[in-house]
Design a protein around this motif. Structure first.
Motif, short mmCIF file in Angstrom:
data_model
loop_
_atom_site.label_atom_id
_atom_site.label_comp_id
_atom_site.label_asym_id
_atom_site.label_seq_id
_atom_site.Cartn_x
_atom_site.Cartn_y
_atom_site.Cartn_z
N PRO A 70 0.75 -1.22 0.14
CA PRO A 70 -0.05 0.12 0.02
C PRO A 70 0.84 1.34 -0.06
N HIS A 133 -0.04 -4.94 -4.57
CA HIS A 133 -1.20 -4.38 -5.30
C HIS A 133 -1.12 -3.94 -6.53
N THR A 167 -10.25 -0.16 -6.09
CA THR A 167 -8.94 0.17 -5.94
C THR A 167 -7.83 0.30 -6.77
#
Length: 271
Positions: A70, A133, A167
Protein backbone atom coordinates in the motif's frame (compact mmCIF):
# COMPACT_ATOMS: atom_id res chain seq x y z
CA UNK A 1 -14.81 6.43 -39.19
CA UNK A 2 -13.13 3.75 -37.06
CA UNK A 3 -10.11 4.51 -34.90
CA UNK A 4 -7.87 2.25 -36.96
CA UNK A 5 -8.74 4.05 -40.19
CA UNK A 6 -7.85 7.41 -38.63
CA UNK A 7 -4.21 6.35 -38.32
CA UNK A 8 -3.78 6.51 -34.53
CA UNK A 9 -0.25 5.99 -33.23
CA UNK A 10 0.37 4.84 -29.65
CA UNK A 11 3.83 5.71 -28.32
CA UNK A 12 5.30 4.33 -25.09
CA UNK A 13 8.29 5.98 -23.42
CA UNK A 14 9.93 5.08 -20.13
CA UNK A 15 12.09 7.02 -17.73
CA UNK A 16 15.30 6.10 -19.57
CA UNK A 17 14.10 7.94 -22.69
CA UNK A 18 14.63 11.75 -22.90
CA UNK A 19 11.17 13.30 -22.66
CA UNK A 20 12.11 16.42 -24.58
CA UNK A 21 12.95 14.72 -27.88
CA UNK A 22 9.86 12.49 -27.76
CA UNK A 23 7.54 15.41 -27.00
CA UNK A 24 9.08 17.60 -29.71
CA UNK A 25 8.57 14.81 -32.22
CA UNK A 26 4.88 14.48 -31.33
CA UNK A 27 4.20 18.05 -32.46
CA UNK A 28 3.09 16.84 -35.86
CA UNK A 29 0.91 14.04 -34.51
CA UNK A 30 -1.62 15.90 -32.34
CA UNK A 31 -5.03 14.38 -32.94
CA UNK A 32 -3.42 11.10 -33.98
CA UNK A 33 -1.18 10.15 -31.05
CA UNK A 34 -1.55 8.70 -27.57
CA UNK A 35 1.50 8.80 -25.29
CA UNK A 36 1.84 6.10 -22.59
CA UNK A 37 4.56 6.36 -19.95
CA UNK A 38 6.05 4.67 -16.94
CA UNK A 39 8.76 6.08 -14.68
CA UNK A 40 10.52 3.51 -12.50
CA UNK A 41 13.45 5.81 -11.70
CA UNK A 42 11.12 8.56 -10.47
CA UNK A 43 9.19 6.06 -8.36
CA UNK A 44 12.43 4.83 -6.78
CA UNK A 45 13.64 8.40 -6.17
CA UNK A 46 10.41 9.47 -4.47
CA UNK A 47 10.36 6.28 -2.38
CA UNK A 48 13.83 7.15 -1.06
CA UNK A 49 12.76 10.73 -0.31
CA UNK A 50 9.71 9.51 1.62
CA UNK A 51 11.54 6.67 3.36
CA UNK A 52 9.41 3.95 1.78
CA UNK A 53 11.41 0.73 1.29
CA UNK A 54 11.72 -0.40 -2.34
CA UNK A 55 11.46 -4.18 -2.49
CA UNK A 56 11.46 -6.69 -5.30
CA UNK A 57 9.44 -9.86 -5.77
CA UNK A 58 11.12 -12.77 -7.53
CA UNK A 59 8.81 -15.44 -8.91
CA UNK A 60 9.82 -19.12 -8.81
CA UNK A 61 10.54 -18.81 -12.56
CA UNK A 62 12.91 -15.90 -11.92
CA UNK A 63 10.75 -13.00 -13.13
CA UNK A 64 11.26 -9.87 -11.01
CA UNK A 65 8.65 -7.20 -10.25
CA UNK A 66 8.18 -4.27 -7.90
CA UNK A 67 6.63 -5.17 -4.54
CA UNK A 68 3.73 -2.71 -4.58
CA UNK A 69 2.50 -2.75 -0.99
CA UNK A 70 0.00 0.00 0.00
CA UNK A 71 2.76 2.52 0.79
CA UNK A 72 4.58 1.85 -2.48
CA UNK A 73 1.30 2.07 -4.42
CA UNK A 74 0.83 5.58 -3.05
CA UNK A 75 4.41 6.49 -3.97
CA UNK A 76 3.96 5.10 -7.47
CA UNK A 77 0.75 7.05 -8.02
CA UNK A 78 2.32 10.27 -6.72
CA UNK A 79 5.45 9.84 -8.83
CA UNK A 80 3.71 9.02 -12.10
CA UNK A 81 0.81 11.49 -11.80
CA UNK A 82 2.67 14.21 -9.91
CA UNK A 83 6.18 14.18 -11.36
CA UNK A 84 6.54 12.28 -14.61
CA UNK A 85 3.24 13.29 -16.20
CA UNK A 86 3.55 17.05 -15.51
CA UNK A 87 7.08 16.93 -16.93
CA UNK A 88 5.77 15.39 -20.15
CA UNK A 89 2.83 17.82 -20.30
CA UNK A 90 5.20 20.80 -19.89
CA UNK A 91 7.46 19.49 -22.65
CA UNK A 92 4.51 18.92 -24.97
CA UNK A 93 3.13 22.40 -24.25
CA UNK A 94 6.53 23.92 -25.03
CA UNK A 95 6.22 22.47 -28.53
CA UNK A 96 2.64 23.60 -29.01
CA UNK A 97 1.12 20.17 -28.46
CA UNK A 98 -2.26 20.25 -26.66
CA UNK A 99 -2.16 17.37 -24.20
CA UNK A 100 -4.22 15.98 -21.32
CA UNK A 101 -2.80 13.80 -18.54
CA UNK A 102 -4.66 10.67 -17.45
CA UNK A 103 -4.12 7.68 -15.21
CA UNK A 104 -5.99 4.45 -15.66
CA UNK A 105 -8.41 5.65 -12.98
CA UNK A 106 -9.74 8.51 -15.12
CA UNK A 107 -13.03 7.59 -16.74
CA UNK A 108 -12.42 3.96 -15.78
CA UNK A 109 -9.88 3.91 -18.61
CA UNK A 110 -7.82 0.91 -17.48
CA UNK A 111 -9.29 -2.10 -15.67
CA UNK A 112 -7.18 -4.71 -13.89
CA UNK A 113 -7.38 -7.77 -11.68
CA UNK A 114 -5.15 -7.67 -8.63
CA UNK A 115 -3.10 -10.74 -7.75
CA UNK A 116 -4.35 -11.34 -4.20
CA UNK A 117 -1.67 -13.90 -3.44
CA UNK A 118 1.56 -14.63 -5.25
CA UNK A 119 4.66 -16.69 -4.67
CA UNK A 120 8.05 -15.08 -4.21
CA UNK A 121 11.45 -16.58 -3.50
CA UNK A 122 13.32 -15.16 -0.49
CA UNK A 123 16.60 -16.57 0.76
CA UNK A 124 16.04 -19.69 -1.29
CA UNK A 125 12.58 -20.31 0.13
CA UNK A 126 9.17 -19.74 -1.44
CA UNK A 127 6.86 -17.40 0.44
CA UNK A 128 3.33 -16.16 -0.21
CA UNK A 129 2.82 -12.38 -0.51
CA UNK A 130 -0.69 -11.03 0.05
CA UNK A 131 -0.17 -7.26 0.31
CA UNK A 132 0.96 -6.64 -3.27
CA UNK A 133 -1.28 -4.26 -5.22
CA UNK A 134 -0.12 -5.15 -8.71
CA UNK A 135 -2.00 -7.17 -11.27
CA UNK A 136 -2.88 -7.84 -14.86
CA UNK A 137 -4.78 -5.54 -17.18
CA UNK A 138 -8.20 -6.96 -18.03
CA UNK A 139 -9.63 -4.23 -20.22
CA UNK A 140 -9.48 -0.75 -21.69
CA UNK A 141 -12.48 1.57 -21.94
CA UNK A 142 -11.26 3.90 -24.68
CA UNK A 143 -14.13 6.39 -24.81
CA UNK A 144 -12.20 9.17 -23.04
CA UNK A 145 -9.24 8.62 -25.38
CA UNK A 146 -11.43 8.73 -28.48
CA UNK A 147 -13.03 11.97 -27.29
CA UNK A 148 -9.67 13.63 -26.61
CA UNK A 149 -7.95 12.43 -29.78
CA UNK A 150 -11.00 13.44 -31.82
CA UNK A 151 -10.74 16.95 -30.34
CA UNK A 152 -7.06 17.23 -31.33
CA UNK A 153 -5.47 16.44 -27.96
CA UNK A 154 -2.64 14.02 -27.13
CA UNK A 155 -3.70 11.90 -24.13
CA UNK A 156 -0.77 11.14 -21.79
CA UNK A 157 -1.59 7.88 -20.00
CA UNK A 158 0.02 5.95 -17.14
CA UNK A 159 -0.78 3.38 -14.45
CA UNK A 160 -2.35 2.72 -12.03
CA UNK A 161 -5.45 0.92 -13.30
CA UNK A 162 -8.78 0.52 -11.55
CA UNK A 163 -9.11 -2.82 -9.78
CA UNK A 164 -12.24 -4.95 -9.64
CA UNK A 165 -12.74 -3.88 -6.02
CA UNK A 166 -12.45 -0.19 -6.94
CA UNK A 167 -8.90 0.27 -5.62
CA UNK A 168 -5.83 1.21 -7.71
CA UNK A 169 -3.68 -1.57 -9.17
CA UNK A 170 -0.13 -1.22 -10.50
CA UNK A 171 0.14 -2.58 -14.04
CA UNK A 172 2.99 -2.76 -16.55
CA UNK A 173 3.12 0.36 -18.74
CA UNK A 174 4.36 -1.50 -21.84
CA UNK A 175 1.37 -3.80 -21.66
CA UNK A 176 -0.87 -0.78 -21.05
CA UNK A 177 0.41 0.69 -24.32
CA UNK A 178 -0.30 -2.59 -26.13
CA UNK A 179 -3.83 -2.82 -24.72
CA UNK A 180 -4.58 0.82 -25.52
CA UNK A 181 -3.33 0.34 -29.09
CA UNK A 182 -5.57 -2.69 -29.49
CA UNK A 183 -8.62 -0.97 -27.99
CA UNK A 184 -8.19 2.07 -30.25
CA UNK A 185 -7.57 -0.09 -33.32
CA UNK A 186 -4.36 1.90 -33.70
CA UNK A 187 -2.35 1.82 -36.88
CA UNK A 188 1.00 1.66 -35.08
CA UNK A 189 2.49 0.93 -31.66
CA UNK A 190 5.95 2.33 -31.00
CA UNK A 191 7.81 1.24 -27.85
CA UNK A 192 10.77 3.54 -27.22
CA UNK A 193 13.71 2.34 -25.14
CA UNK A 194 17.36 3.16 -24.35
CA UNK A 195 18.65 0.81 -27.06
CA UNK A 196 18.57 0.80 -30.89
CA UNK A 197 15.82 -1.85 -30.75
CA UNK A 198 15.86 -5.58 -30.08
CA UNK A 199 19.46 -6.79 -29.92
CA UNK A 200 20.68 -10.28 -30.67
CA UNK A 201 23.32 -9.66 -27.98
CA UNK A 202 22.15 -7.27 -25.24
CA UNK A 203 25.74 -6.08 -24.67
CA UNK A 204 26.35 -5.23 -28.35
CA UNK A 205 24.34 -2.34 -29.83
CA UNK A 206 25.58 -3.33 -33.30
CA UNK A 207 23.61 -6.59 -33.08
CA UNK A 208 20.29 -4.88 -33.89
CA UNK A 209 17.58 -7.07 -35.39
CA UNK A 210 15.62 -5.37 -38.18
CA UNK A 211 12.80 -7.86 -37.66
CA UNK A 212 11.99 -10.04 -34.66
CA UNK A 213 9.55 -12.95 -35.08
CA UNK A 214 7.47 -13.78 -32.01
CA UNK A 215 5.64 -17.05 -31.35
CA UNK A 216 1.90 -16.79 -30.73
CA UNK A 217 2.45 -18.27 -27.26
CA UNK A 218 5.24 -19.48 -25.01
CA UNK A 219 8.66 -17.91 -24.35
CA UNK A 220 9.75 -14.92 -26.42
CA UNK A 221 13.27 -14.71 -27.93
CA UNK A 222 16.10 -12.24 -27.26
CA UNK A 223 14.90 -11.46 -23.75
CA UNK A 224 18.23 -10.84 -22.07
CA UNK A 225 16.91 -8.04 -19.85
CA UNK A 226 13.70 -7.73 -17.88
CA UNK A 227 12.70 -4.51 -19.61
CA UNK A 228 13.11 -5.88 -23.13
CA UNK A 229 11.32 -9.09 -22.15
CA UNK A 230 8.28 -7.05 -21.12
CA UNK A 231 8.40 -5.10 -24.38
CA UNK A 232 8.41 -8.31 -26.42
CA UNK A 233 5.44 -9.65 -24.44
CA UNK A 234 3.62 -6.33 -24.96
CA UNK A 235 4.45 -6.38 -28.69
CA UNK A 236 2.97 -9.84 -29.05
CA UNK A 237 -0.19 -8.81 -27.20
CA UNK A 238 -0.62 -5.79 -29.47
CA UNK A 239 -0.14 -7.83 -32.65
CA UNK A 240 -2.59 -10.48 -31.47
CA UNK A 241 -5.06 -7.68 -30.64
CA UNK A 242 -4.97 -6.62 -34.29
CA UNK A 243 -2.44 -3.75 -34.32
CA UNK A 244 -0.98 -3.98 -37.86
CA UNK A 245 2.55 -2.83 -37.06
CA UNK A 246 4.57 -2.78 -33.85
CA UNK A 247 8.13 -1.54 -33.50
CA UNK A 248 10.69 -1.12 -30.74
CA UNK A 249 12.91 1.89 -31.35
CA UNK A 250 15.69 4.04 -29.92
CA UNK A 251 14.27 6.82 -27.77
CA UNK A 252 17.65 8.53 -27.38
CA UNK A 253 17.96 9.79 -30.95
CA UNK A 254 16.52 13.01 -32.43
CA UNK A 255 12.93 12.54 -33.68
CA UNK A 256 12.66 9.01 -32.28
CA UNK A 257 8.96 8.56 -33.15
CA UNK A 258 9.45 9.69 -36.75
CA UNK A 259 12.44 7.35 -37.06
CA UNK A 260 10.45 4.38 -35.76
CA UNK A 261 7.51 5.17 -38.04
CA UNK A 262 9.98 5.30 -40.96
CA UNK A 263 11.30 1.80 -40.21
CA UNK A 264 14.17 2.37 -37.79
CA UNK A 265 14.61 -0.01 -34.88
CA UNK A 266 13.03 -3.48 -34.84
CA UNK A 267 9.74 -4.48 -36.42
CA UNK A 268 7.92 -7.24 -34.50
CA UNK A 269 5.85 -9.91 -36.20
CA UNK A 270 3.94 -13.04 -35.23
CA UNK A 271 5.07 -16.35 -36.68
Amino acid sequence: MGAGSSGIVVVKCGGTVPAETVCADLAGLAGRAVLVHGGAADVDRLARELGVPARTLVSPSGVTSRHTDPAMLEVLTLALAGRVKPRLLRALAAHGVPAVGLTGLDGGLLRARRKTAQRTVRDGRTAIVRDDHSGRLTGVRPRVLNVLVGAGFVPVVSPPALGEDGTPVNVDADRVAAAVAGALRAERLVLLTAAPGVLRDASDEDSLLDRCPLPREGPVPHAASGGMHRKLIASREALLAGVPRVSIGDGRIPRPVTAALSGAGTTLEII
